[in-house]
Scaffold this active site. Structure first.
Site, mmCIF file in Angstrom:
data_model
loop_
_atom_site.group_PDB
_atom_site.id
_atom_site.type_symbol
_atom_site.label_atom_id
_atom_site.label_comp_id
_atom_site.label_asym_id
_atom_site.label_seq_id
_atom_site.Cartn_x
_atom_site.Cartn_y
_atom_site.Cartn_z
ATOM 1 N N GLU A 166 -10.915 16.501 -59.106
ATOM 2 C CA GLU A 166 -12.320 16.762 -59.456
ATOM 3 C C GLU A 166 -13.274 16.577 -58.280
ATOM 4 O O GLU A 166 -14.198 15.771 -58.338
ATOM 5 C CB GLU A 166 -12.749 15.901 -60.643
ATOM 6 N N GLU A 375 -5.799 17.370 -67.230
ATOM 7 C CA GLU A 375 -6.446 16.393 -68.118
ATOM 8 C C GLU A 375 -7.071 17.115 -69.300
ATOM 9 O O GLU A 375 -7.675 18.177 -69.131
ATOM 10 C CB GLU A 375 -7.598 15.645 -67.410
HETATM 11 C C1 BGP Z 1 -12.457 12.937 -65.570
HETATM 12 C C2 BGP Z 1 -11.766 12.019 -64.596
HETATM 13 C C3 BGP Z 1 -10.995 10.935 -65.236
HETATM 14 C C4 BGP Z 1 -11.542 10.398 -66.532
HETATM 15 C C5 BGP Z 1 -12.120 11.473 -67.438
HETATM 16 C C6 BGP Z 1 -12.919 10.946 -68.586
HETATM 17 O O1 BGP Z 1 -13.623 13.419 -64.994
HETATM 18 O O2 BGP Z 1 -10.904 12.728 -63.749
HETATM 19 O O3 BGP Z 1 -10.750 9.965 -64.261
HETATM 20 O O4 BGP Z 1 -12.309 9.281 -66.388
HETATM 21 O O5 BGP Z 1 -12.926 12.376 -66.736
HETATM 22 O O6 BGP Z 1 -14.212 10.655 -68.209
HETATM 23 P P1 BGP Z 1 -14.984 9.385 -68.684
HETATM 24 O O7 BGP Z 1 -14.124 8.233 -68.346
HETATM 25 O O8 BGP Z 1 -16.272 9.413 -67.951
HETATM 26 O O9 BGP Z 1 -15.180 9.560 -70.142
#
Ligand code: BGP
Length: 474
Positions: A166, A375
Site C-alpha cells: 500500500e 487483503e
Molecule cells: C490496510 C493495511 C493493513 C490493515 C488494514 C486494515 O490498509 O495494509 O495493515 O491495517 O488496512 O486497516 P485498519 O487497521 O486501519 O482498519
C-alpha cells in the site's frame, strides 16, 4: 453458471510484522518509525502500540498450528526491516534472519505457501534520521540492498513476494494527512516520496529477477474503485479524476513504468510534480511485476469539488463511533461522499462486494496481469460469549459475499492467484487499537484491562476451513 476457483488457488490469510509480532526491542531489533510514532501522545487510539501486539514473535508455532488446522494454503506475512538491519543497512542481524527462517520452516512443514511482504510500513528509524527515509533518493539503493538480503536468505523457499504494501496509503497518511509517521503535510514532498518509493519498488523487482528467477513478485495496492455519485457529467468527471489520482498514479507506474497524463499535467501546472531523471524512467520500466496485489476493503463515491471545496483534512473515524467520518477531497478535482446505497461498518467503511468484482475487472482490463487479493476483510467489534465462542456471522457474510464476487470476476475472465483474508489472528490496527478486530482467530488483547493473549477460534474460523476444503464451493 459460475466458473470454479482454480485448483491451485491460494486460500489464505495475512498479517504484518508490526501488527502481530511484538518483541519490539528483542534479539537485536532497533526502532522503526512506528516504534517512535506510537510514543507521541494522541497519535493512536488510546495510545496503543505494537510493543507486544499479539506476541506472534514468541507464539508463531501456535499460530501456524492453527493455520494448519484450518487447512490454509498460504500465509502472507511481512518482514520487519529492523530485525534484518537494525539500523537500516550495514551488517545483517542473524537473529532476525533466524526468526523468519523458523517461521518459513514451520509453514513449509504444514504445506502452507509463504507470501513474504518486504515492506509493510515499518521503516528503520535510523534511515528516517539519516536522510528522511523515503524523502531521499538514497532509499532506492538501501531498499534494494535490504530486498536482496531477503532474496538471498529466503529465495529458495519462498516463491511469492510482495514488494511494497500500500504505497498509496503509507505515503498519503505519512505526507499528506500526517496521520502516519513521519507525520508531514507537504504535497510536493508527497509526490517526490512516491516517486522514490516507485523507484525502490522497481529496483527490488529488477534484482529479484536475478536472485529468485523462478519466483513471482508484485506490489500490494490499496484499491478503492471510484463511483460517481450521480450521472451529472461533473460528478462522473470527479470519479474519473479520482481513479486517476488515487489509483492509476501508482498502478500505471507499476505495470507500465509510466505516469498517467492528466494527473501529471495537473501536478506540473501546480508546481508539485516530482523531480524525475531520465534514468528513472528506464528503471521504472525495468522492474515490472508478475501480478497485481490488490488490498480491497471498500469503494469510494465522488462528486464535484469546487475550487474552494473540502481538502484532505476531514476527520477520519478511528474510534468506532459510527457516523463520525467526514468527506475529504482535492479542491477542484474530486470530493468523497457517503454512498447511501451501501451499509457501513462502525468505522464508516462501506461494505460493497460488487465493488470488488468491478475493481478486478478494471484492473484486468487495464493491465492484463494476474491478481492476488492480498487483503480483504471486516474490522468490527467482536464479543466473547459466556461459552467462549465468538459468533461473528457478520464477518462470515462479508467474506462469503466477497468470495462470490471473486468467483464472478473469474467467470468474467480475470486470472486470480489467491485470496488472503485480513487477518489471520486479531492484531493491532495501526490507528484503531485492538478493538477493531479482523481475525478469524480471536486474541485476548485489549487497550486496557486484563489480556492474556489467549487465542480463540471464531465461528468464521470453522466456516473458512470448510470453504478451503471445498475449494470455494461452500
Ligand atoms: C490496510 C493495511 C493493513 C490493515 C488494514 C486494515 O490498509 O495494509 O495493515 O491495517 O488496512 O486497516 P485498519 O487497521 O486501519 O482498519
Amino acid at each position: 453458471n459460475l466458473k470454479s476457483f482454480p485448483n491451485d488457488f491460494l486460500w489464505g490469510a495475512a498479517s504484518a510484522a508490526y501488527q502481530v509480532e511484538g518483541a519490539w526491542n528483542v534479539d537485536g531489533k532497533e526502532k522503526s518509525i512506528w516504534d517512535t510514532f506510537v510514543r507521541v501522545p494522541g497519535k493512536t487510539f488510546k495510545g496503543t502500540n505494537g510493543d507486544v501486539a499479539v506476541d506472534h514473535y514468541h507464539r508463531y508455532k501456535e499460530d501456524v498450528q492453527l493455520m494448519a488446522e484450518m487447512g490454509m494454503k498460504t500465509y502472507r506475512f511481512s518482514v520487519a526491516w529492523t530485525r534484518i538491519f537494525p539500523h537500516g543497512k550495514g551488517e545483517v542481524n542473524q537473529e532476525g534472519i533466524d526468526f523468519y527462517n523458523h517461521l518459513i520452516d514451520e509453514l513449509r512443514k504444514h504445506y502452507i505457501e509463504p507470501i513474504l511482504t518486504i515492506y509493510h510500513w515499518d521503516l528503520p528509524q535510523a534511515l528516517q534520521d539519516a536522510y528522511g527515509g523515503w524523502e531521499s533518493k538514497q532509499i532506492v539503493e538501501d531498499f534494494q540492498n535490504y530486498s536482496i538480503s531477503l532474496f538471498k536468505a529466503f529465495g529458495d523457499r519462498v516463491k511469492y513476494w510482495v514488494s511494497l504494501n500500500e504505497q498509496n496509503i503509507f505515503t498519503r497518511l505519512g505526507y499528506q494527512t500526517a496521520m502516519h509517521p513521519p507525520g508531514e503535510k507537504d504535497d510536493k514532498l508527497y509526490y517526490q516520496v512516491n516517486h522514490h518509493a516507485s523507484l525502490a519498488n522497481a529496483a527490488a523487482i529488477k534484482a529479484f529477477r536475478k536472485y529468485v528467477p523462478d519466483g513471482k513478485i508484485g506490489p500490494s495496492f490499496a484499491y478503492s474503485p471510484a463511483y460517481a455519485k450521480t450521472s451529472k457529467p461533473e460528478d462522473v468527471l470527479a470519479a474519473d479524476n479520482a481513479e486517476e489520482f488515487t489509483s492509476h498514479w501508482w498502478m500505471d507506474v507499476y505495470a507500465w513504468g509510466e505516469y498517467p497524463q492528466v494527473a501529471w499535467n495537473y501536478l506540473t501546472r501546480n508546481g508539485i510534480a516530482p523531480r524525475i531523471e531520465k534514468e528513472d524512467l528506464e528503471l521504472l520500466k525495468a522492474g515490472k511485476p508478475d501480478f497485481m496485489g490488490i488490498n480491497y476493503y471498500q469503494t469510494t463515491t465522488y462528486e464535484k469539488n469546487p475550487l474552494n471545496g473540502v481538502t484532505l483534512d476531514g476527520h477520519f473515524n478511528t474510534t468506532g463511533e459510527k457516523g463520525t467520518m467526514e468527506d475529504t477531497g482535492l479542491p477542484g478535482v474530486y470530493k468523497t461522499v457517503t454512498n447511501d446505497n451501501l451499509e457501513r461498518t462502525n468505522w464508516d467503511w462501506n461494505i460493497d462486494p460488487q465493488g470488488l468484482r468491478i475493481g478486478i475487472r478494471r484492473v484486468t482490463n487495464r493491465y492484463q496481469l494476474p491478481i492476488l487479493i492480498s487483503e480483504n476483510g471486516l474490522g468490527e467489534y467482536d464479543k466473547v460469549e459466556d461459552d467462549d465462542s465468538i459468533q461473528d456471522d457478520y464477518r462470515i457474510e462479508y467474506i462469503r459475499t466477497h468470495l462470490k464476487a471473486i468467483q464472478e470476476a473469474i467467470t468474467d475472465g480475470a486470472e486470480m492467484i489467491g485470496y488472503c483474508v485480513w487477518s489471520f489472528t486479531d492484531l493491532l490496527s495501526w490507528l484503531n487499537g485492538y478493538q477493531k478486530r479482523y481475525g478469524l482467530v480471536y486474541v485476548n488483547q485489549h487497550e486496557e484491562g486484563e489480556h492474556d493473549l489467549r487465542r480463540i477460534r471464531k465461528k468464521s474460523f470453522y466456516w473458512y476451513k470448510d470453504v478451503i476444503a471445498s475449494n470455494g464451493e461452500n
